[in-house]
Design an enzyme around this catalytic site. Structure first.
Site, short mmCIF file in Angstrom:
data_model
loop_
_atom_site.label_atom_id
_atom_site.label_comp_id
_atom_site.label_asym_id
_atom_site.label_seq_id
_atom_site.Cartn_x
_atom_site.Cartn_y
_atom_site.Cartn_z
N SER A 303 0.78 -1.25 0.00
CA SER A 303 0.00 0.00 0.00
C SER A 303 0.80 1.30 0.00
CB SER A 303 -0.96 0.00 1.19
OG SER A 303 -1.94 -1.01 1.00
N PRO A 304 2.03 1.38 0.49
CA PRO A 304 2.77 2.65 0.34
C PRO A 304 2.88 3.12 -1.11
CG PRO A 304 3.83 1.30 2.00
CD PRO A 304 2.75 0.44 1.39
#
Length: 586
Positions: A303-304
């Site tokens: 997700s980053p």
């Protein structure tokens, strides 16, 4: 009488002729020896009595940003013997010569060197003119041996590498071999500065093996290595290593890393990981733990990467911080049998762009990513440093994996939006968020600050060329969108009194070697910055395959401790409320 006299004269002439002939032979041989063959004979004679010596250069020192020594070479000593001369000898005792037997000498050598007498005896037996009796001796032992003044013993200075802080930054520093050759880490990376140039000299000795005074010839001067200054803060590095070691024990993780970057310069203040290595005792660590996973190990960042997808969409479509999306629990991938789901079960959510980042919705970011073409998203991933080594160029550093856009299929079209189907190192993820923190200007990380040669000349290692990867206003908006994670969501536990925080968590599956993902194995990560309005530092946390608490919530306490200590150490004044507030839902 005449015949008799004639015979005598002939005999005399014959004798004289023979004498002259013999004399001529000696003269010719003398001329040949002194003129024709003189260089060869002289060289042979000199070789029989000339002793070459190598004067080892002292390897340079590695320090942190404040000059604290992380690695240095100190003098140790080695004693060697000429076995052909070893025997009963005159030994100096309290300044007076005494005749000692060989056995007495062996016993005394064993006492001084703390070595087994049998091994010393073995080292003295044979026909070698150079046999090592004992090594790695300290200065006190050197003085005791030197005082004995045993003519057939030679005591030599030998540099010894030591790491005063033990395992602190050990994975970064690397280590050297017994032959003083660099094997890993900064020892390899900065070897051109650290390695000196050995000197060469020779001397002549007499038949008794004693050095002849005044015969020493220096053929090459010794030049010691230089001093390498790192960007690392030793004390902060030590603190972070303690914290991640504690957290690894609590979570049962395979490994944990924590990186601290200066948001304005890209300098690496901390690159801590556990398990760590103590370069003083390399054999005590497992081989797989002797490198630096921050630079060398890759994983699907998850997700980053959504922040990069969002940045591209904000600059190439109508997406803004409060654009409205409906995010279902899952979305079927068109043209495939596959379905992409969020990490938690839910009905359709009304999320803004900010809410998509805060809740880390895969189905939400898929809709955002569909606003732009794959080539644009690929370009932004490259701009943020995904798929390429950092400017550090650490030994065996990985560039990660980012397939060319023409290799993306219907599945990777979506998975690359939320960090699957690509691989990155911890340093790459932290560096990507340094760009967001620095108003869109990415500066690839720097680890080596300078090299100061033995003559005092300092050569700075410049920072990488700054690159404006997104517009300043985009970066500012993104920080505002990343702030609710800490004010309204799971990051509340990581709040630091007086400071605003911004960041993004991630939980990704661990890919198997034969395709697919390993069951129930995850990587939890968090990349964040503070103060959020004008960040000074970026902290990246990676927790690889924890046995318990497999959600990204497990990064919060560690992020809090690392960021708080970093802010305190660097005297960063409190700062809050500098960013606009965006609603996560509609």
């Amino acid at each position: 009488m005449a015949p008799v006299l004639g015979n005598r004269r002939r005999r005399l002439i014959a004798v004289l002729t023979a004498v002259v002939a013999v004399a001529l032979v000696f003269v010719v041989r003398l001329v040949f020896i002194q003129i024709v063959d003189a260089p060869g004979l002289n060289a042979q004679a000199e070789g029989n009595r000339s002793v070459p010596l190598t004067l080892q250069a002292v390897r340079g020192t590695i320090t942190d940003r404040s000059g604290n020594v992380l690695a240095q070479s100190v003098q140790r000593y080695r004693v060697a013997a000429d076995q052909t001369l070893a025997g009963d000898s005159i030994v100096q005792v309290d300044g007076k010569g005494q005749k000692w037997t060989l056995q007495q000498i062996i016993d005394r050598l064993a006492q001084i060197t703390k070595k087994d007498p049998a091994r010393i005896k073995s080292a003295l037996e044979g026909n070698s003119q150079y046999s090592v009796v004992a090594q790695d001796l300290n200065a006190d032992q050197y003085q005791e041996l030197r005082a004995l003044d045993i003519k057939w013993l030679a005591i030599e200075a030998v540099p010894h590498r030591t790491y005063p802080s033990g395992a602190v930054a050990g994975n970064l520093l690397g280590f050297i071999s017994a032959e003083q050759q660099p094997q890993a880490g900064v020892e390899v990376l900065a070897d051109s500065c650290l390695a000196g140039t050995d000197g060469k000299e020779s001397y002549e000795r007499g038949a008794d093996g004693i050095r002849i005074p005044g015969t020493t010839v220096t053929e090459q001067q010794v030049t010691d290595g230089g001093t390498v200054e790192l960007t690392i803060d030793r004390d902060l590095q030590w603190y972070v290593q303690q914290k991640i070691t504690e957290r690894q024990s609590e979570l049962g993780a395979q490994w944990i890393s924590a990186t601290v970057l200066d948001a304005k310069t890209g300098d690496i203040l901390v690159a801590a990981e556990t398990p760590s290595i103590d370069p003083n005792d390399v054999g005590a660590s497992k081989e797989q733990d002797r490198g630096s996973r921050i630079f060398q190990s890759t994983y699907e960042p998850g997700s980053p990467i959504k922040t990069i997808t969002m940045a591209a969409a904000m600059e190439h479509s109508d997406v803004g911080p409060e654009s409205q999306f409906q995010a279902p629990g899952s979305i079927a991938v068109p043209g495939t049998p596959h379905t992409i789901k969020d990490a938690w079960d839910h009905d359709t959510l009304n999320l803004t762009s900010t809410g998509i980042l805060m809740k880390s919705s895969n189905t939400g970011i898929m809709q955002v990513g569909d606003k732009i073409d794959d080539a644009t998203r690929y370009d932004y991933l490259k701009r943020f440093g995904i798929g390429e080594k950092s400017a550090v160029n650490f030994p065996a550093e990985s560039s990660g994996t980012l397939a060319p856009v023409d290799k993306w299929d219907k599945i990777s079209h979506y998975t690359t939006m939320f960090g699957q189907g690509i691989a990155a190192t911890p340093i790459q993820v932290a560096s990507a968020y340094q760009a967001v923190a620095n108003n869109g200007v990415r500066i690839s990380p720097r680890l080596i600050k300078s090299c100061t040669s033995a003559d005092g000349t300092t050569t700075e290692n410049p920072s990488a060329q700054p690159e404006q990867v997104i517009q300043p206003e985009t970066a500012r908006k993104l920080r505002g969108m990343l702030e609710p994670l800490f004010t309204q969501y799971v990051g509340k536990s990581a709040q630091i009194a007086g400071y605003s925080l911004a960041g993004k968590t991630g939980t990704s599956q661990i890919a198997g070697t034969n395709g697919g993902y390993l069951p129930n194995q995850y990587v939890n990560s968090l990349a964040g910055m503070a103060p959020a309005g004008d960040p000074r530092f970026v902290v990246g946390i990676t927790i690889y395959n924890p046995a318990t608490d497999k959600t990204s919530d497990n990064t919060m306490s560690l992020f809090h401790d690392v960021m708080a200590q970093t802010l305190i150490t660097n005297n960063v004044p409190p700062a809050t409320g500098e960013l606009p507030e965006y609603a996560p839902t509609w």
